[in-house]
Design a protein around this motif. Structure first.
Motif, PDB file in Angstrom:
ATOM      1  N   GLU A 165      97.515  48.299  20.885  1.00 26.40           N
ATOM      2  CA  GLU A 165      96.229  48.223  21.575  1.00 26.40           C
ATOM      3  C   GLU A 165      95.475  49.505  21.800  1.00 26.40           C
ATOM      4  O   GLU A 165      94.398  49.930  21.691  1.00 26.40           O
ATOM      5  CB  GLU A 165      96.490  47.586  22.934  1.00 26.40           C
ATOM      6  N   VAL A 166      96.497  50.511  22.124  1.00 23.48           N
ATOM      7  CA  VAL A 166      96.026  52.177  22.452  1.00 23.48           C
ATOM      8  C   VAL A 166      95.352  52.471  21.141  1.00 23.48           C
ATOM      9  O   VAL A 166      94.133  53.100  20.893  1.00 23.48           O
ATOM     10  CB  VAL A 166      97.231  52.892  22.808  1.00 23.48           C
ATOM     11  N   THR A 167      95.857  52.421  19.945  1.00 24.89           N
ATOM     12  CA  THR A 167      95.582  53.050  18.771  1.00 24.89           C
ATOM     13  C   THR A 167      94.026  52.302  18.425  1.00 24.89           C
ATOM     14  O   THR A 167      93.215  52.931  17.870  1.00 24.89           O
ATOM     15  CB  THR A 167      96.381  52.861  17.604  1.00 24.89           C
ATOM     16  N   ALA A 168      94.070  50.920  18.513  1.00 25.29           N
ATOM     17  CA  ALA A 168      92.746  50.377  18.175  1.00 25.29           C
ATOM     18  C   ALA A 168      91.539  50.684  19.009  1.00 25.29           C
ATOM     19  O   ALA A 168      90.569  50.675  18.717  1.00 25.29           O
ATOM     20  CB  ALA A 168      93.067  48.678  18.244  1.00 25.29           C
ATOM     21  N   ARG A 169      91.867  50.983  20.357  1.00 26.83           N
ATOM     22  CA  ARG A 169      90.912  51.293  21.268  1.00 26.83           C
ATOM     23  C   ARG A 169      90.393  52.703  20.938  1.00 26.83           C
ATOM     24  O   ARG A 169      89.088  52.773  20.848  1.00 26.83           O
ATOM     25  CB  ARG A 169      91.503  51.424  22.830  1.00 26.83           C
ATOM     26  N   TRP A 170      91.308  53.601  20.644  1.00 28.35           N
ATOM     27  CA  TRP A 170      90.543  55.027  20.458  1.00 28.35           C
ATOM     28  C   TRP A 170      90.384  55.265  18.906  1.00 28.35           C
ATOM     29  O   TRP A 170      89.997  56.146  18.588  1.00 28.35           O
ATOM     30  CB  TRP A 170      91.737  55.834  20.953  1.00 28.35           C
ATOM     31  N   ARG A 171      90.842  54.291  18.158  1.00 26.69           N
ATOM     32  CA  ARG A 171      90.588  54.460  16.658  1.00 26.69           C
ATOM     33  C   ARG A 171      91.212  55.739  16.156  1.00 26.69           C
ATOM     34  O   ARG A 171      90.471  56.485  15.459  1.00 26.69           O
ATOM     35  CB  ARG A 171      89.434  54.071  16.177  1.00 26.69           C
TER      36      ARG A 171
END
Length: 260
Positions: free
Chosen positions: A227-233
């Motif tokens: 979720e974190v890496t997807a949010r900040w790409r």
């Protein structure tokens, strides 16, 4: 018809008893001397010299000729006098040999069954010398260059904790698989703190605690990181899991973020 009477021992004259005692002692000494001479003959008899060694078992890292060349000069004695424990030590001194079972084969041979170390990781010693860890979590000396192409992980920590480091590695590997990353290095500090270097360049600070506690923190991290890496790409660069109520991450090109 007259018969010779034999006096009981306690009724025989003193000189007769003394002569009988001396004669018995002479016979005992003569028997011991003959026995000793027989033993010496067996020890020195050339027909009982060890003339061959049959080697069986694991030989993936060594050839039969290499094993014989390394072990045979260490053997002392013949078929009868060879100390089997010393023979075992001679074969276990050969690089990559973990254990050896040695037995005699009549009349002049030895049969040896070997078990080799199976390298599980490279161990970075505190003295600066790299060694290897086998599949039992035992540190052993061998040419690290022999496994350079096998992609082994690198461990470090107190030598006495090698088995524990291997156990942690075996649990972390499957756990971190959803991150599409493998454990490249696993370190245990003298204070009991764990850290991981992944093959994608990311670093994880797992902190201290029991094995189960560390694994639980890592599992929570793996569940929430996508979720974190997807949010900040952005891909993961560093994570600090030592916090009790969350963790901190640094994504590539993004400042450190705390996740609760």
């Amino acid at each position: 018809m007259l018969r010779a009477a034999t006096l009981p021992l306690d009724e025989q004259p003193m000189d007769v008893r003394l002569m009988n005692g001396v004669a018995s002692g002479v016979f005992v000494l003569a028997g011991a001397a003959l026995l000793a001479a027989g033993v010496m003959w067996l020890v020195r008899a050339p027909q009982f010299t060890i003339r061959g060694v049959e080697i069986d078992g694991d030989m993936g890292r060594n050839s039969v000729n290499t094993i014989r060349a390394n072990a045979m000069p260490r053997l002392r004695g013949n078929f009868f006098s060879l100390d089997l424990q010393q023979g075992r030590d001679a074969f276990e001194a050969v690089p990559w040999v973990r254990s050896a079972v040695v037995r005699r084969v009549w009349p002049d041979r030895l049969a040896v069954r070997l078990e080799e170390h199976r390298a599980a990781a490279v161990w970075q010693g505190e003295d600066g010398n790299d060694r290897l860890v086998n599949s039992f979590g035992e540190i052993f000396d061998a040419n690290v260059g022999d496994v350079e192409d096998e992609g082994l992980p690198v461990f470090s920590g107190p030598d006495a904790e090698a088995a524990g480091v291997l156990a942690m590695f075996r649990r972390l590997g499957p756990l971190l698989a959803p991150l599409d990353a493998a454990v490249e290095e696993l370190h245990l500090s003298h204070r009991g703190s764990w850290s991981v270097e992944l093959d994608n360049g990311a670093t994880l600070e797992l902190g201290r605690g029991s094995e189960d506690e560390v694994i639980e923190r890592a599992a929570r991290f793996v569940r929430t990181l996508p979720e974190v890496t997807a949010r900040w790409r952005a891909p993961l660069e560093y994570a600090d899991l030592r916090h009790t109520d969350g963790y901190a991450v640094r994504l590539r090109g993004v400042t450190t973020k705390t996740i609760n």
